[in-house]
Design a protein around this motif. Sequence first.
Motif: not given
Length: 464
Positions: A223-232, A257-263, A267-272
């Motif tokens: 509602x404050x105009x900001x946008x929250x972004x996540x992967x699917x 190389x594997x893709x890491x998010x906060x440890x 990698x296998x969950x990236x869907x696009x």
Amino acid sequence: MSSLFGTMSVALQSLLTQQGAMGVVANNIANANTPGYSREVPILEESPPTLSGNTMVGTGAILSSVESVRDNILNLRIQQETSQQSSLNSYVNSMDQVQTLFNETQGAGLQTDLSNFFNSFQSLATDPTSSSLRQSSLTAGQDLAGALSQTSKNLATIQQGLDQSVTQTVGQVNLLTSQVASLNEQIQLVSNAGESPGSLEDQRDEALQNLSNLIDTAVVYANDGTAAVTTSNGTLLVAGNQSNALTTQLNGTTGMHEVMAQGTDITSSIAGGELQGLINARDTGVPGAQSYLDNMAAGLISAVNQQQSAGFDMSGAKGADFFNPFTPATPGSNSGAAVTMSVALTDPSQIAASSDGTQGDNSNATLMADLQNQPIVSGQTPGNYYANLTDVVGNSVSNATAGQEAINLVLQQLTNQRSATSGVSLDEEAANLVLYQRAYEAAARVISVVDELTSTTINMFTPS
């Protein structure tokens, strides 16, 4: 406010209001061809009336706000389709490099070397004592081993290049998520100040569109105009004015190389997005082709050496290994067979063309040539197995290309819908410009009339 000066005040406010509205129209026209621009609409509201005696008198109109015309749901659909389109584009571009290695029509591939190798033994069978024919068989073996080894090295080079692209793309993702977080903060500040954040929202939409090109995204507007972004799959990328950077970490087992998010390895969950296409090609497409090559090399080495050992060379000695034997690092795996494939024989006379030890016998040379029609590679003939390899690579590219075409049609339709909603129509803006121009001229005429009346009134009380 029913006085002449009150009327002039209303007319003056009208001038400012219509002037502001024309400014919005002018901005729309100026940005008619600007990518990502959303059409703006001036919101005119009636000023609160005042009580004059027993009568409520209007006080004119004001330009209360300027709103951008956008459909966030439609934008989300476009981002999702863009993500899938980019994934397929990335995969096709990557696998085109692999397909080039097996393009027989352009002189690349292994079919010629494979055929030459077995045909050389067919020729040797016509004269098993010929030094030149023996040398031809040895050279054909070296050519085949060299071609398999070089193709394997080329695949490894492609895979390493894709791995570097993965790390670079992760860096681009981080730049965009940081940009979205910064724009979130600016949009919130502008909105809290009562101003229109339309241009900032356009910039954020553009950043989100670029982000969906790189990775799959899901966006929720607050509602404050900001946008929250996540992967699917729920990995948080942006929350308010904070962005969570992705990192890459080398896998000691695969060397990739594997893709890491906060440890956490995502990698296998990236869907696009481009990232998914690169990862699919790196971890599935290229290794699949490499596995075919290794199986072919291992099958050829085993079958040729076995048949060679069943015959006798020019000196009457038992046939030695034609190719250097392959010893798998892991039992049951043929990994590395192609890249290490090489010819063990150094002298053409060591080729075991005879089955009984006599120099003129060609029986074993004939059997060596017949291996091309035997199921020596994973239960298939070498030619059929190689054809399956080229089919697998070609079909993967073909299927992805078909998916590209389907998504392109959907994306074009969605883009047309967004243009109809948020795009600038010059005809419509021209009509609006005339509308506000006429209102401005009328307000100016009111001021002129009030000025004349005021002068008349003043002159009525001025001594002559």
